[in-house]
Design an enzyme around this catalytic site. Structure first.
Site, PDB file in Angstrom:
ATOM      1  N   GLU A 190       6.858   4.306   3.554  1.00  0.00           N
ATOM      2  CA  GLU A 190       5.443   3.973   3.453  1.00  0.00           C
ATOM      3  C   GLU A 190       4.842   3.880   4.861  1.00  0.00           C
ATOM      4  O   GLU A 190       5.556   3.929   5.869  1.00  0.00           O
ATOM      5  CB  GLU A 190       5.302   2.636   2.697  1.00  0.00           C
ATOM      6  CG  GLU A 190       3.890   2.091   2.505  1.00  0.00           C
ATOM      7  CD  GLU A 190       2.974   3.040   1.753  1.00  0.00           C
ATOM      8  OE1 GLU A 190       2.485   3.997   2.398  1.00  0.00           O
ATOM      9  OE2 GLU A 190       2.725   2.820   0.546  1.00  0.00           O
ATOM     10  N   HIS A 225       7.826   4.176  -6.158  1.00  0.00           N
ATOM     11  CA  HIS A 225       8.738   3.120  -6.581  1.00  0.00           C
ATOM     12  C   HIS A 225       8.127   2.260  -7.692  1.00  0.00           C
ATOM     13  O   HIS A 225       6.905   2.181  -7.855  1.00  0.00           O
ATOM     14  CB  HIS A 225       9.129   2.227  -5.390  1.00  0.00           C
ATOM     15  CG  HIS A 225       7.957   1.512  -4.772  1.00  0.00           C
ATOM     16  ND1 HIS A 225       7.386   0.385  -5.321  1.00  0.00           N
ATOM     17  CD2 HIS A 225       7.254   1.775  -3.650  1.00  0.00           C
ATOM     18  CE1 HIS A 225       6.401  -0.027  -4.563  1.00  0.00           C
ATOM     19  NE2 HIS A 225       6.280   0.805  -3.538  1.00  0.00           N
TER      20      HIS A 225
END
Length: 221
Positions: free
Chosen positions: A84, A9
């Site tokens: 994550e 990201h």
């Protein structure tokens, strides 16, 4: 063979504020959005055309996938599988506060990540197993396609590590991936091989964000 394009990201509010994001939901900064837009245009420029897009369901990853989805006219398939590491007690904390409160565990994270576990959270070895299993399953299900995976720093690092033929114990030998970096792999018969990793050619130098490399990078109060 499946072609895998895995992107971290863009810069998130957590990155900007030096917070450990984990599963917490932070949006992209304006800089992060610029990074994502540049990545989408770059993929078109180099002739990489995804057939399907998967994204971590966390906002910072989904928002990174949005310009790519628009560029290629594809929907985004959100999934928890690309999240994550779960940071437990560290979730959304500023890194200097983590160091102050959980000094030993956070020192391990920065100096010996292969043996690290977020306090009351997921270990790096557990994340490695989770991500490798999930990405290989997606690759197998999408044989002969190009799939775009929008994810996070540690998952990208885990796949890079696996692609080199290394187990989780070698993840510390893999470079920390930068915001919106593009990583290209190929999958066949359970094996992932690297094509090119940590690509930031799409970013003007002013758009490249630095990454931490060691404990001394952490700003201690």
């Amino acid at each position: 063979m499946t072609r895998l394009i895995m992107i971290r990201h863009g810069q998130s509010a957590a990155n900007f504020q030096s917070r450990f994001a984990g599963h917490s939901n932070f949006e992209l900064t304006d800089l992060g959005r610029q990074q994502a837009e540049c990545a989408a245009k770059y993929l078109r420029k180099i002739g990489e055309k995804p057939d399907v897009i998967y994204s971590s369901d966390l906002l910072r990853a989904h928002s990174t996938a949005e310009p790519i989805a628009k560029e290629f006219g594809l929907p985004i398939n959100d999934t928890e599988g690309l999240r994550e590491i779960y940071a437990g007690s560290w979730e959304a904390m500023k890194v200097e506060d983590i160091y102050e409160r959980y000094t030993e565990a956070f020192t391990t994270w920065r100096m010996d990540i292969a043996n690290a576990r977020c306090t009351n959270g997921e270990s790096v070895a557990e994340l490695y197993a989770r991500i490798v299993d999930f990405v290989c399953r997606l690759a197998k299900e999408n044989d002969k396609k190009t799939i775009l995976l929008a994810s996070h720093a540690t998952p990208v690092r885990a796949i890079d590590c696996f692609s080199r033929g290394w187990g989780a114990e070698r993840i510390g030998d893999v470079q920390f991936v930068r915001n919106s970096a593009i990583n290209i792999f190929e999958y066949e018969n359970g094996v992932i091989t690297p094509v090119r990793v940590d690509i930031v050619d799409h970013l003007d130098p002013s758009l490249v964000t630095a990454v931490p490399t060691k404990l001394s990078d952490v700003k201690i109060k």
